[in-house]
Scaffold this active site. Structure first.
Site, mmCIF file in Angstrom:
data_model
loop_
_atom_site.group_PDB
_atom_site.id
_atom_site.type_symbol
_atom_site.label_atom_id
_atom_site.label_comp_id
_atom_site.label_asym_id
_atom_site.label_seq_id
_atom_site.Cartn_x
_atom_site.Cartn_y
_atom_site.Cartn_z
ATOM 1 N N GLY A 1 -9.997 5.335 -6.159
ATOM 2 C CA GLY A 1 -10.171 3.963 -5.692
ATOM 3 C C GLY A 1 -9.094 2.992 -6.137
ATOM 4 O O GLY A 1 -9.157 1.810 -5.798
ATOM 5 N N GLN A 2 -8.121 3.467 -6.894
ATOM 6 C CA GLN A 2 -7.075 2.548 -7.357
ATOM 7 C C GLN A 2 -6.420 1.846 -6.179
ATOM 8 O O GLN A 2 -6.305 2.412 -5.092
ATOM 9 C CB GLN A 2 -5.990 3.319 -8.126
ATOM 10 C CG GLN A 2 -6.241 3.407 -9.612
ATOM 11 C CD GLN A 2 -7.210 4.519 -9.927
ATOM 12 O OE1 GLN A 2 -7.566 5.286 -9.044
ATOM 13 N NE2 GLN A 2 -7.651 4.600 -11.169
ATOM 14 N N LYS A 3 -6.006 0.638 -6.462
ATOM 15 C CA LYS A 3 -5.451 -0.181 -5.381
ATOM 16 C C LYS A 3 -4.328 0.555 -4.647
ATOM 17 O O LYS A 3 -4.236 0.515 -3.424
ATOM 18 C CB LYS A 3 -4.939 -1.491 -5.965
ATOM 19 C CG LYS A 3 -4.629 -2.474 -4.873
ATOM 20 C CD LYS A 3 -4.832 -3.900 -5.346
ATOM 21 C CE LYS A 3 -4.814 -4.798 -4.114
ATOM 22 N NZ LYS A 3 -5.186 -6.141 -4.356
ATOM 23 N N THR A 4 -3.465 1.227 -5.412
ATOM 24 C CA THR A 4 -2.320 1.908 -4.792
ATOM 25 C C THR A 4 -2.775 2.999 -3.820
ATOM 26 O O THR A 4 -2.081 3.336 -2.881
ATOM 27 C CB THR A 4 -1.441 2.577 -5.848
ATOM 28 O OG1 THR A 4 -2.304 3.275 -6.748
ATOM 29 C CG2 THR A 4 -0.623 1.562 -6.595
ATOM 30 N N LEU A 5 -3.941 3.561 -4.125
ATOM 31 C CA LEU A 5 -4.378 4.690 -3.303
ATOM 32 C C LEU A 5 -5.088 4.234 -2.034
ATOM 33 O O LEU A 5 -5.237 5.004 -1.094
ATOM 34 C CB LEU A 5 -5.329 5.586 -4.097
ATOM 35 C CG LEU A 5 -4.814 6.150 -5.404
ATOM 36 C CD1 LEU A 5 -5.819 7.149 -5.958
ATOM 37 C CD2 LEU A 5 -3.485 6.858 -5.185
#
Lengths: 1163, 178
Positions: free
Chosen positions: B64-68
Site C-alpha cells: 500500500g505504500q504511496k509509491t506502489l
C-alpha cells in the site's frame, strides 16, 4: 469412436492418490542430495519418471489442484536456491543427466501444460529482487538453456510474472558490465529514446523480441506476454515504450518479403499476438489511440489476401483483434464506426476451414453482441441463425397445404453450421438472447444441430456441429433461469418429430437423451450427458424423472456405443413414455439408428428397437399407452421408411433387421396376427420384399451381403411367427390362404437359396437359421426335394460353398419335425464325405460345424470317427496352419458329442480325451485355451477313469503347462500329451517356448526315475511314429526338446539311447532341410556327450564324422563345432588340435584329409 | 465441447480477489491470519503476495505504500471482488483513504467487482466507529458497485471469514446471472 479403455478417467481418479505419493516420494531425491544440498546435475531417467507420473492427468487437471502448492514449492525453491548460488564449474551436464534448471523446468512445464500457465505462474516466486538474476539466466549457458526450450519457456513465463512488481524498473536495474550492449536496433525510428530505458528493460526487450519469432509457439506466447507486460507498465509507458512497440509491430507486419520465410511468419504471428494483447490488457485510454492503425493493418492483410492470412493462427488473432477493437470503440464511441464492418468479417469467419478460427470468431461475435444495444444484438443473432437456412433444400420443394416438408442438408457447409452453433453457445452463455420469441428459434436451431450429419463418400462430417450443439444446450441450461425458459410455453419443434407442444426444458432434455444414447460418436454422447446433467440440475423439477434420467444417461455409461444404444437407452425409456417415443424416433428415423452408415450401428439399433417393444408402462388402451399400439407404431414407422427409402440398401438392411427384432420380441404369439392387423401383415409378407428382383442378392455393386443378411433375418422371424392352419393338425390349408402361403414360401426359398451361396459369415449365420424355419414350413415333398438338391450340389466335386452344408446341420435340431421323412442316412453320408474333402479346408470346417448340433441326434459311429479325424487335421497351405480351423470346429463338435452321448465306447472316450489334451498343450494360443475349456467341461461327464475335476489356471503360461503335465501319469494320454507338448517346447512362440520348457524341466526333476523312464519310452514311441510319417512338425521340435532333456540328464538314456540315435539318423536321411539337420546334429551332440559307457556311443561319433563331409557347409560347421567340443571333453587333445583353425566352408575334397585324421582319432 | 466444459468448471471454482488499502492498514496481516500463519512477523509488503484459499479463492495482496499505488492497476485484470482495508485507528488519513478508493472505483476494469470494506484494527481502543468510516469513505454514494462494510481484526480474526463468505456468496449470485 468408443472410449478405448473403459472408464479410464474413473480409474485415474482412484489411483491418483497413489501416483501423487510416488511423486512426492521421488521428487526430493531427484533434486537434492541426501543432506538437502542441491543436485546441480539430475538423473534424467528419474526426472522423466516423475514427468511420466504427471502426464496421465492431462485430461483431468482438477485432480492436481489440491496438491499444486506441494508440487510447485519444492520446484521453485530449488530453482531460486540455484539462482542464489549458481554452479561454479563450467562443465555441461553429461549424457543421461539434466542440469538442475532443465530438470525443474521439465517438471514445471509438464504441470503448466496440464493446468495452464496462468494458474501456475501464480505460484512462481515474485520477489522483485529476482528479476535481475532470472534475466541473467539467458546469459548462462551452463544452465543448459540453449538446449532446452522448456527452460526458456519457464524463464520467460517467470519473467513476465516478475514484471508485475510495483516498482520502477529503474530502481531495480543495475548497470551492466562495461561493453555489454543489447541489440535494440529494431526499435530504431520509432521515436523511442533508448538511452532513457533502464538497462534491465533493454535486456528484457531484447529477449522478448528475439523469442517472439520462435517457431515453438509456447516460447513465442511467453515472449509476447513478457513484452505486453513490460510495455504496459506505467514507468515504461511514460518513456514511450508502448508507442514504440506498436509502431514497430505495425511496421513489422507491413514488411512484405518476396520470399516469405517461415521465420517471418512466426514473427508476424507473434507480433499480432502482441498487438492483440495490448488491446486486450491495456486501459482503454492508453490503447485507444492505436485502434485505427492496428485495425487498418489487419483489414489490409485480410482484404489484400496477404500470404500470412493463410495461416490459421494469424486469422485467429485477427478475430481477436477485431473483438477488442469493437469493445474499445463501443465503450467510447468515436466518429469512425468499425462495428458493422467487424461484425460482417466475424460472421464470414464462422465458416472458416479451421476450428480455432471459427471458435475465435464466434467468441468475438458474442462479446461484441453483448455490448451492442439490444436491437443491434438481435440483428447479429438473426444473421447467425440465418446460417441454418442457407443452402437448405426442401423435400418436396414446394409444399402443398398441410404437407410436411423435410429439410435436406446435403448442400450446407458443415463448417458454417459449426461456427454458427458455437456462436449460439457463446451468445447463450453471455445471455445475449433476450427475447422469448428468439429463444424459441434458438432452441429449434440447437435441436437441428444436435442431429446434424453429412455423409461424404467414405466418411461423415458433422460431429463437431453436434458437439457444439451440446455446448449450446449446456450454456442455455446454465445461463437462463427456469421462469425465463418456461416463458415460451408449449412449443413444437418440427425436427423432433413430436407433434404436441412441449416446454423448452423438457424438449431439450428429451433430445439430449436421444443424442446421449444413440449418437455414434463417443464424445458427443458424453457431451450430451454433460449438458443433460446441467439442464436437470439447474432446473430441477422441470424434467420428467430428472434425477433417475441423469443417472441412466451417465457420463461414464455412455462411453461405449453398444452399452449406450442397448442398456442406457432401455434404462432411459423405462422412466417415461416421452423418452420411449423420442428414442424410437431416433432409432427408426434419420441416420442414428437403422439408417446409420455403419453396419454394426444398424444391427445395434435393430436390437435396441426390439427391446423397445417389450417396454411396459402403466398402460391404458389409449394411443401409445397401449402395448400393442406401441408395437404397431414401431412397425408402421419402419414399414413407412422401407416404402420411402428402401431403395437405399443400407436403410433396407437396417429396417429389415429391425422388423425381425421387433417380431421376435412380440412374444405372445397366439394373438399375434389378430392384434397386428391384416394391413401390417400383408405389408410384411409382400411389400417389404417387393423391391427385390434377384439382382440385389448377387450383384457385388449392390452390396448383396447386406440384403442377404437382412432378408434371411426377417424370413426367419416371419416363418417362425407364421402359423398356417395345416401345420398343427395336418388338415389341408384353406383355399383362401393358399395363394399367400405359396407365394411366401416360394419367395423365401428363393432368397434362402441365393443367400446360402454367399460366403460372408454374417450372411451365413442368418441364412442357416432361416433355413431351419423355412424347412419346417415347407410341405414334405418340397422339403425332400430341396434337401436332395442341396445334397447333390455338395457331392459335386466342383462345389465350393459352405452354406448348404451348414444348413444341413440344422436337420440335427431338437425339433423332430424338421427331419420328418427325410433320408437322414443320405444327409450323413454327404456330410461325412464333405468332412474328408482334401484341399478344401472351408468345406471341412463347415461339415464339422454341421455336426456340432447339441447331441439331440443319435449320430452313427462314422460321424464320431470323422470328428476324431478332424482333431488331427494339420493341413497347411499358403495361408498357414488352416487345419487349425478344422481342429477348432472339431473341438466344439467333440464337446457336443461327449457331453451328451453316453453310448460311446470307452476307447472312443480315451481317444477324444487324448486328442483334446494334445491340442491343449500345443503351440497355438487360441486353440490351446479352447481345448482347455472344453477339457474342463467333458471330464465332468466322462465315464472313463479320469479325475472329474481339473483345474487349469491361466495366470501365466508356465502354471498352465505345469497343471497339465501330471496327466503324463495316465498311460492312455501320455504319448498324445508328449506329442502336443513338443510343438510348444520346441517350436512355440518365445514366451510359450520358455514357459513350457521350464514347466517340463521342473516336472521331470521332481518326479521318480520310474516315471521318467515311462516318459522316455513314450517319447521314443512318439518319435518313431513321427519319423514313420516323416512328420517334420513333430520331429524337429522333438529332437530339440529331447537334446535339452538329455543335456540336463532328465532322460534315462540306458533305455532309449540307441533307439533315439537310430531314429535321429532316419530323420535326416536324404533331406535338404537345414533346420532338421541342425536339430539332428544337436541330438547327436547331446547323445555323444551323455552316453558314458554306452556301446552305441562310437556309432554316434562315427555318424557325426561322416557329417563332416556333408554337402552343406553350414552343416559341416555345426558338426565340427560339436565334435571339437566332444573331443575336448574326452581329453583327445590331438583331435581337437587337428580341427583347430580348419575352414569348414572349403570344398569337401579339400577337407578329406582332415576328416580322415579326426576319424582315426575318435573312432 | 468437453474441453470447454472442463475449462469452465475449473474457472467456476476460482475467484480472484484483490486486496488493497493504504500502507499499514493490515492487509498482509489479514491474509496471514486467514492462512493461519504467524501474524507477529509482518513487515511492509514489498511488491505483492498471492495466496490461495481452499484452492478456489485467490487473494492478491498488493503493497500500500504511496509509491506502489500507481501500480495497482496492473493487477485489475479479471478481478471478482475488491477488498478495501481501512485502518480504523488512522483518523488522520481517512480523507486520503477515501480519495484512493474513489479513484479505484472509477477504473473500468473493476466495474464488475463487488466491494468489501474491512474496517481493521477494531480491537484497538479508541478506534473509529463503523459509521464514522462509512461516512468518511462516502460509501453510501457508491452506485457502481455492490458493497458492504465489516468491522474486523486481523489480530483476533474477528469477522475475517464472514467477510470472505460474503465475497463468495455475492460472486456466486453474479455467476449465475451472467
Amino acid at each position: 469412436m468408443d472410449a478405448p479403455v473403459e472408464d479410464s478417467d474413473v480409474m485415474l481418479q482412484k489411483v491418483s492418490g497413489g501416483l501423487f505419493d510416488v511423486f512426492f516420494a521421488g521428487l526430493p531425491s531427484a533434486l537434492r542430495e541426501d543432506d538437502g544440498a542441491l543436485r546441480y546435475i539430475c538423473d534424467r531417467t528419474q526426472i522423466e519418471k516423475l514427468v511420466g507420473l504427471l502426464e496421465p492427468f492431462q485430461e483431468s487437471p482438477q485432480l492436481l489442484d489440491p496438491h499444486l502448492p506441494a508440487f510447485l514449492n519444492p520446484l521453485t525453491s530449488a530453482f531460486t536456491a540455484y539462482i542464489a548460488h549458481p554452479p561454479t564449474d563450467e562443465d555441461a551436464a553429461p549424457r543421461g543427466y539434466y542440469t538442475l534448471p532443465v530438470a525443474v523446468s521439465r517438471l514445471l512445464y509438464t504441470i503448466v501444460k496440464i493446468r495452464g500457465p496462468k494458474i501456475i505462474s501464480r505460484f512462481l516466486p515474485n520477489q522483485p529482487h529476482l528479476l535481475e538474476p532470472v534475466t541473467s539466466l539467458f546469459a548462462l549457458p551452463i544452465t543448459g538453456i540453449d538446449g532446452s526450450w522448456e527452460l526458456r519457456y519457464v524463464v520467460l513465463l517467470w519473467l513476465s510474472h516478475l514484471l508485475l512488481a510495483p516498482f520502477d524498473l529503474s530502481t531495480i536495474s543495475t548497470e551492466p558490465a562495461e561493453g555489454v550492449t543489447h541489440d535494440l536496433s529494431i526499435l530504431e525510428g520509432t521515436g523511442l529514446e533508448k538511452l532513457k530505458l533502464p538497462h534491465l528493460s533493454k535486456r528484457l526487450l531484447a529477449l522478448g523480441v528475439s523469442y517472439l519469432s520462435s517457431p515453438g509457439n509456447r516460447e513465442s506466447d511467453a515472449a509476447a506476454l513478457l513484452l505486453i507486460r513490460i510495455s504496459l507498465r506505467r514507468d515504461m509507458r511514460s518513456l514511450g515504450l508502448l508507442d514504440a512497440m506498436v509502431a514497430w509491430g505495425v511496421r513489422a507486419m507491413e514488411t512484405v518479403e518476396k520470399q516469405a520465410e517461415a521465420r517471418t511468419l512466426f514473427l508476424k504471428t507473434g507480433v499480432l499476438a502482441l498487438l492483440a494483447g495490448f488491446l486486450a490488457q491495456g486501459d482503454s485510454e492508453t490503447v485507444e489511440k492505436f485502434v485505427p492503425t492496428i485495425f487498418d493493418m489487419v483489414t489490409k492483410i485480410q482484404d489484400e489476401e496477404h500470404e500470412e492470412w493463410n495461416s490459421s493462427s494469424v486469422r485467429r488473432l485477427g478475430m481477436k483483434i477485431y473483438r477488442w477493437v469493437a469493445s474499445l470503440t463501443l465503450a467510447h464511441p468515436k466518429e469512425r464506426d468499425y462495428i458493422e464492418d467487424i461484425i460482417e468479417r466475424l460472421l464470414n469467419a464462422l465458416g472458416d476451414r479451421d476450428t480455432a478460427v471459427r471458435l475465435g470468431a464466434s467468441k468475438s461475435l458474442a462479446v461484441v453482441a453483448r455490448k451492442l444495444d439490444p436491437d443491434m444484438a438481435g440483428d447479429v443473432l438473426e444473421a447467425v441463425m440465418s446460417v441454418y437456412e442457407e443452402d437448405v433444400f426442401f423435400d418436396p420443394p414446394i409444399a402443398k397445404p398441410g404437407q410436411r416438408q423435410s429439410k435436406i442438408l446435403t448442400a450446407v457447409t458443415a463448417e458454417r453450421w459449426h461456427g454458427a452453433t458455437l456462436t449460439l453457445a457463446t451468445f447463450l452463455r453471455q445471455r445475449a438472447v433476450r427475447s422469448t420469441e428468439v429463444m424459441v428459434r434458438v432452441v429449434e436451431c440447437i435441436v437441428e444441430a444436435l442431429k446434424f450429419e453429412q455423409r461424404r463418400s467414405t466418411f461423415a462430417v458433422g460431429g463437431n456441429v453436434r458437439d457444439a450443439a451440446c455446448y449450446a444446450a449446456w450454456s442455455l441450461a446454465r445461463s437462463y433461469t427456469t421462469p425465463e425458459l418456461e416463458a415460451a410455453g408449449d412449443i413444437v419443434v418440427l425436427a423432433t418429430e413430436f407433434e404436441d407442444g412441449r416446454k423448452i426444458i423438457q424438449l431439450l432434455a428429451t433430445e439430449l437423451v436421444v443424442a446421449g444414447c444413440l449418437d455414434p460418436l463417443g464424445n458427443v454422447r458424453r457431451a450430451s450427458s454433460a449438458a443433460l446433467q446441467e439442464l436437470v440440475g439447474r432446473h430441477s423439477g422441470y424434467v420428467k424423472h430428472g434425477i433417475p434420467l441423469v443417472q441412466a444417461v451417465d457420463y461414464n455409461a455412455v462411453a461405449l456405443r453398444q452399452r449406450s444404444v442397448l442398456t442406457v437407452a432401455r434404462q432411459a425409456v423405462e422412466l417415461e413414455l416421452e423418452y420411449w417415443t423420442a428414442i424410437v424416433f431416433g432409432l427408426v428415423e434419420g441416420w442414428r439408428g437403422v439408417g446409420s452408415s455403419h453396419d454394426e450401428g444398424r444391427r445395434l439399433a435393430a436390437t435396441s428397437l426390439g427391446s423397445m417393444c417389450r417396454m411396459k408402462y402403466s398402460d391404458t388402451e389409449d394411443g401409445l399407452h397401449s402395448l400393442w399400439n406401441r408395437r404397431k407404431f414401431i412397425l408402421r414407422r419402419i414399414l413407412r421408411r422401407i416404402k420411402e427409402e428402401g431403395r437405399d440398401v443400407e436403410i433396407y438392411h437396417g429396417c429389415l433387421l429391425a422388423l425381425a427384432e421387433v417380431l421376435d420380441n412380440i412374444s405372445d404369439v397366439s394373438g399375434y396376427s389378430e392384434q397386428i392387423g391384416e394391413d401390417i401383415l400383408s405389408t410384411l409378407h409382400n411389400d417389404v420384399f417387393a423391391k427385390l428382383k434377384g439382382n440385389e442378392l448377387v450383384n457385388p455393386v449392390l452390396r448383396p451381403e447386406l440384403t442377404a443378411e437382412a432378408t434371411c433375418r426377417l424370413i426367419r422371424s416371419l416363418a417362425h411367427l407364421t402359423r398356417y392352419p395345416d401345420d398343427s393338425d395336418g388338415s389341408p390349408c384353406p383355399t383362401s390362404e393358399l395363394p399367400r402361403k405359396t407365394r411366401s414360401l416360394q419367395l423365401w426359398t428363393a432368397i434362402l437359396e441365393a443367400s446360402l451361396d454367399r460366403s460372408e459369415e454374417a450372411v451365413l449365420k442368418e441364412a442357416v437359421l432361416a433355413a431351419k424355419e423355412v424347412l419346417l414350413k415347407l410341405s414334405l415333398t418340397n422339403r425332400q426335394e430341396l434337401l436332395a438338391s442341396w445334397c447333390e450340389r455338395i457331392e459335386n466335386p466342383m462345389y465350393r460353398r459352405t452354406g448348404q452344408i451348414l444348413a444341413l446341420g440344422q436337420l440335427f435340431d431338437p425339433d423332430q419335425k424338421v427331419r420328418e421323412r427325410v433320408d437322414m442316412s443320405r444327409v450323413l453320408d454327404v456330410l461325412v464325405a464333405a468332412a474328408h474333402r482334401t484341399n478344401e479346408v472351408e468345406i471341412r470346417v463347415a461339415a464339422i460345424k454341421a455336426f456340432s448340433a447339441k447331441g439331440w441326434y443319435d449320430f452313427p459311429e462314422a460321424v464320431v470317427d470323422t470328428i476324431l479325424d478332424a482333431l488331427d487335421d494339420y493341413a497347411v497351405d499358403q495361408r498357414g496352419d488352416v487345419g487349425s480351423w478344422v481342429r477348432s470346429a472339431a473341438i466344439t463338435a467333440a464337446k457336443a458329442h461327449l457331453t451328451s452321448h453316453s453310448d460311446l465306447s470307452e476307447e472312443k472316450h480315451w481317444m477324444f480325451l487324448s486328442k483334446i489334451i494334445r491340442i491343449a498343450v500345443e503351440k497355438l494360443d487360441r486353440l490351446r485355451f479352447h481345448a482347455a475349456d472344453v477339457l474342463a467341461d467333458i471330464v465332468r461327464t466322462t465315464p472313463v477313469d479320469f479325475p472329474k475335476e481339473i483345474q487349469i489356471p491361466r495366470e501365466s503360461p508356465e502354471v498352465y503347462f505345469a497343471s497339465l503335465l501330471p496327466l503324463l501319469n495316465n498311460p492312455q494320454l501320455r504319448e498324445a500329451l508328449l506329442e502336443g507338448y513338443m510343438t510348444s517346447a520346441g517350436a512355440g512362440s518365445d514366451s510359450v517356448l520358455r514357459a513350457s520348457r521350464r514347466a517340463l524341466l521342473q516336472y521331470l526333476a521332481a518326479t521318480t526315475t520310474e516315471h521318467r523312464k515311462e516318459i522316455a519310452i513314450a517319447l521314443v514311441a512318439v518319435f518313431r511314429r513321427a519319423v514313420d510319417k516323416t512328420d517334420d512338425r513333430i520331429t524337429v521340435p522333438l529332437m530339440e526338446v529331447a537334446s535339452l532333456l538329455i543335456d540336463t540328464s532328465l532322460l534315462p538314456l540306458a533305455a532309449i539311447g540307441k533307439r533315439m540315435f537310430a531314429l535321429t539318423a532316419r530323420t535326416h536321411f536324404k533331406t535338404s532341410s537345414v533346420s532338421k539337420l541342425s536339430a539332428a546334429n544337436q541330438m547327436y551332440r547331446s547323445l555323444a556327450l551323455s552316453a558314458e559307457g554306452e556301446p552305441w556311443k562310437k556309432e554316434v561319433q562315427a555318424k557325426m564324422v561322416t557329417l563332416l563331409l556333408h554337402p552343406f557347409p553350414r552343416v559341416r560347421m555345426d558338426v565340427a563345432d560339436a565334435l571339437y567340443f566332444i573331443a575336448a571333453e574326452e581329453g583327445k587333445e590331438e583331435v581337437a588340435e587337428e580341427m583347430e583353425g580348419v575352414d569348414w566352408g572349403r570344398s569337401t575334397a579339400e577337407l578329406n584329409p582332415v576328416v580322415a585324421k579326426v576319424k582315426a582319432g575318435l573312432c | 465441447m468437453l474441453s470447454i466444459l472442463r475449462k469452465s468448471r475449473l474457472k467456476d471454482k476460482e475467484m480472484r480477489v484483490l486486496m488493497l488499502g493504504l500502507d499499514n492498514a493490515g492487509k498482509t496481516t489479514i491474509v496471514k491470519c486467514i492462512m493461519d500463519e504467524d501474524v507477529n512477523t509482518v513487515s511492509p509488503t514489498l511488491g505483492f503476495i498471492i495466496k490461495t484459499i481452499d484452492y478456489k479463492l485467490n487473494i492478491w495482496d498488493v503493497g500500500g505504500q504511496k509509491t506502489l499505488r500507481s501500480y495497482w492497476r496492473n493487477y485489475f485484470e479479471k478481478t471478482d471482488a475488491l477488498i478495501w482495508v481501512v485502518d480504523s485507528t488512522d483518523r488522520f488519513r481517512l480523507e486520503n483513504c477515501a480519495e484512493e478508493l474513489a479513484g479505484l472505483l472509477q477504473q473500468e476494469r473493476l466495474l464488475g467487482a463487488s466491494l468489501l470494506v474491512f474496517a481493521n484494527k477494531t480491537d484497538v481502543n479508541g478506534c473509529m466507529t463503523l459509521d464514522e468510516i462509512r461516512e468518511g469513505l462516502r460509501l453510501d454514494d457508491i452506485q457502481s458497485h455492490k458493497w458492504t462494510i465489516l468491522p474486523c481484526s486481523a489480530m483476533t480474526g474477528k469477522n475475517l471469514f464472514e467477510g470472505l463468505d460474503w465475497v463468495v456468496t455475492d460472486a456466486k449470485e453474479r455467476l449465475f446471472l451472467y
